[in-house]
Structure formats: C-alpha cells, structure tokens
Design a protein around this motif. Structure first.
Motif, PDB file in Angstrom:
ATOM      1  N   VAL A   1      -1.098   1.941  -8.720  1.00 48.74           N
ATOM      2  CA  VAL A   1      -0.870   0.555  -9.113  1.00 48.74           C
ATOM      3  C   VAL A   1      -0.937   0.357 -10.626  1.00 48.74           C
ATOM      4  N   TRP A   2      -1.760   1.154 -11.333  1.00 50.65           N
ATOM      5  CA  TRP A   2      -1.905   0.974 -12.775  1.00 50.65           C
ATOM      6  C   TRP A   2      -0.665   1.439 -13.536  1.00 50.65           C
ATOM      7  N   GLN A   3       0.201   2.188 -12.883  1.00 52.55           N
ATOM      8  CA  GLN A   3       1.437   2.646 -13.522  1.00 52.55           C
ATOM      9  C   GLN A   3       2.532   1.591 -13.405  1.00 52.55           C
ATOM     10  N   GLY A   4       2.296   0.551 -12.615  1.00 51.70           N
ATOM     11  CA  GLY A   4       3.310  -0.454 -12.348  1.00 51.70           C
ATOM     12  C   GLY A   4       3.899  -1.133 -13.568  1.00 51.70           C
ATOM     13  N   PRO A   5       3.079  -1.656 -14.499  1.00 52.02           N
ATOM     14  CA  PRO A   5       3.667  -2.319 -15.672  1.00 52.02           C
ATOM     15  C   PRO A   5       4.574  -1.403 -16.486  1.00 52.02           C
ATOM     16  N   GLY A   6       4.170  -0.145 -16.676  1.00 51.58           N
ATOM     17  CA  GLY A   6       5.016   0.791 -17.425  1.00 51.58           C
ATOM     18  C   GLY A   6       6.310   1.082 -16.702  1.00 51.58           C
ATOM     19  N   ASP A   7       6.235   1.308 -15.378  1.00 52.75           N
ATOM     20  CA  ASP A   7       7.450   1.543 -14.597  1.00 52.75           C
ATOM     21  C   ASP A   7       8.371   0.330 -14.629  1.00 52.75           C
ATOM     22  N   SER A   8       7.771  -0.855 -14.644  1.00 54.27           N
ATOM     23  CA  SER A   8       8.564  -2.076 -14.679  1.00 54.27           C
ATOM     24  C   SER A   8       9.352  -2.179 -15.974  1.00 54.27           C
ATOM     25  N   LEU A   9       8.739  -1.816 -17.093  1.00 51.62           N
ATOM     26  CA  LEU A   9       9.448  -1.831 -18.377  1.00 51.62           C
ATOM     27  C   LEU A   9      10.585  -0.815 -18.390  1.00 51.62           C
TER      28      LEU A   9
END
Length: 283
Positions: free
Chosen positions: A144-152
């Motif tokens: 879940v913590w990788q979500g913001p980076g993957d979203s970008l």
C-alpha cells in the motif's frame, strides 16, 4: 487508444463523466435546473459503466451548490443551497439503484441469492469463491505504501505514452516515430504545465471559470484518494483525470490572454500537437 482491441468500459465512462461536467458548468452559468438533472443522469451513466465514478460526487455536489439562481441575474442565494445538492445526489443514486434493480430482477440467472448478487456486484473486487468470497482489494504491487509513487507513474504514462511497452512487435520506423512523438508530447505538456503555474493564481473568478477550477481540483483529489490504493499502476483508471487537468491548464492559459495576445491560440495549438503526438506514440 488504450486496449483498443477490446470492448472496455473506460472510454464509456469518460464520455459520460465529461457530459456530466459540461452539464453542471452550464447549470452554474444559466441556473436552468434541467442542466442539473442532466449532469446527475450523466454521472449515473458513468457509475453504471464503472463504479469508480462515484468519486465524482464531491465535484458534482460542489457544482450543484454553485448553480446560479434562475432569473436572479447570477446572484447567489444566501447560505449553502442544500436542496440542489440533495436533488443531484438523489438523482444519481436513484438512477443507479433502479438500473441495478432491473438487472437483478430480470437479467441475473435465478436463483440469484444474496451471496450471488453480492459477488456479481463486487466485480473485480470480489475474492475467489472457493476462498469464501469477500472483498479482494487490488493494492499496489509492492504494498500500500507504494501506491502514491505508482499513481504518479500512471499519470506519466497517461500523458506521455509508453513506447517502450508496445503491445506487439513493431518495425524500426514505427518505434522511432513513437519515441519522437513521446518526446514532442513531453515538451508540449511541460510548456502547458508552466503556463498553468504562471496563470493559476491570477484566474478570472467569474462564476463559470471559478466553479470549473475548484470543481476540477476536487475531481483530481477525489479520484486520487481511490486510485492511489486500487491498482495505482494502471493508467486506464486515470483516463478521466485528463478532463480536470486540461481544464485547469486551459483556464490558466486563458487568463494570460489578457496579458499576451500570443496566448490566444497557444493552448489550443499545444494540446492539438500533444494529442497528435500521443496518438502516433500509442499507435
């Protein structure tokens, strides 16, 4: 062009949610209540194409509240017009529930018990039936913590294309054209972003432009709240982000037209070049 060889729901939702946004802006401009209900019906259509479009509700409710008073010369009513927001919300919810009711009653094969209906309703979020069903949330591949980076990264792929990930083997000339197209797109979109940052603080806050800007910001934030946790690496869920982001860029560029006449055509030409280059890059 994404998944152009399959029948997918994402372009359908794009068309509906664009219609909803346009209708609500007409409602803000004119105060004609039929545009409010047209916007609500269009959002219901988007939700029926993909349930993720419920995340448009914050922007939709805001625009419903901003509608000009019909026949009032554009003057605002005192206080928050809760009845407009309620009418919008009830219309969206009512149309969606009515459609689901028809499907459950007439289309699902009997016996459609509660468990079967719930499994169908969850769609991709349904867990395997052999494991007892339930909700299976598709988080980022690395947690879940990788979500913001993957979203970008998904946003980058949406705007700039992915010529290195062509679906099928392509001749050298096609790969070269694709990379050139992506390079042009990067430059043009970077220039548009600069225009946006220059103009965003000096926007003309007339009723329609102000509502479009604030609604677009709410739109981006609401969808990001969902899609930073649900398959954030997948750009197909970010297709509709193009609408509010381009709205913000064009609103900012339009404000600069008062300063420099050269800006009159520049955002339109830049978007045309970027769109053409992206089409070549994803062909």
């Amino acid at each position: 062009w994404l998944w152009r060889q399959e029948a997918q729901v994402y372009p359908l939702g794009f068309a509906f949610i664009l219609a909803a946004f346009a209708a609500l802006l007409y409602y803000v401009r004119t105060g004609r209540v039929e545009f409010l209900y047209a916007g609500a019906a269009a959002q219901a259509g988007a939700v029926m194409s993909h349930v993720g479009h419920v995340m448009f509700l914050p922007a939709g409710l805001y625009l419903a509240a901003q509608g000009a008073v019909a026949g009032g010369g554009g003057q605002r009513a005192a206080g928050i017009p809760v009845y407009r927001m309620g009418a919008y919300l009830l219309t969206v919810v009512g149309l969606v529930l009515a459609a689901y009711g028809v499907i459950i009653a007439l289309i699902l094969e009997p016996p459609a018990d509660v468990a079967a209906v719930w499994h169908w309703f969850l769609g991709n979020a349904a867990g395997p039936s052999e494991a007892g069903g339930g909700v299976s949330w598709h988080t980022a591949m690395g947690g879940v913590w990788q979500g913001p980076g993957d979203s970008l990264i998904a946003w980058r792929d949406l705007f700039w294309g992915r010529p290195a990930h062509l679906e099928f083997p392509a001749p050298v000339w096609a790969s070269t054209v694709a990379r050139l197209g992506t390079g042009v797109s990067q430059l043009v979109l970077a220039a548009l972003a600069c225009v946006g940052f220059l103009g965003i603080g000096r926007l003309r806050r007339d009723e329609t432009t102000g509502a479009a800007v604030n609604g677009s910001i709410l739109w981006v934030m609401s969808y990001a709240a969902l899609y930073m946790t649900w398959e954030p690496h997948n750009p197909v869920y970010r297709l509709t982000d193009l609408i509010p982001i381009v709205t913000l860029l064009c609103a900012a560029a339009r404000d600069l037209e008062r300063v420099e006449r050269a800006w009159t055509l520049s955002p339109r030409v830049a978007l045309l070049v970027a769109g053409g280059a992206l089409s070549v890059a994803s062909w």
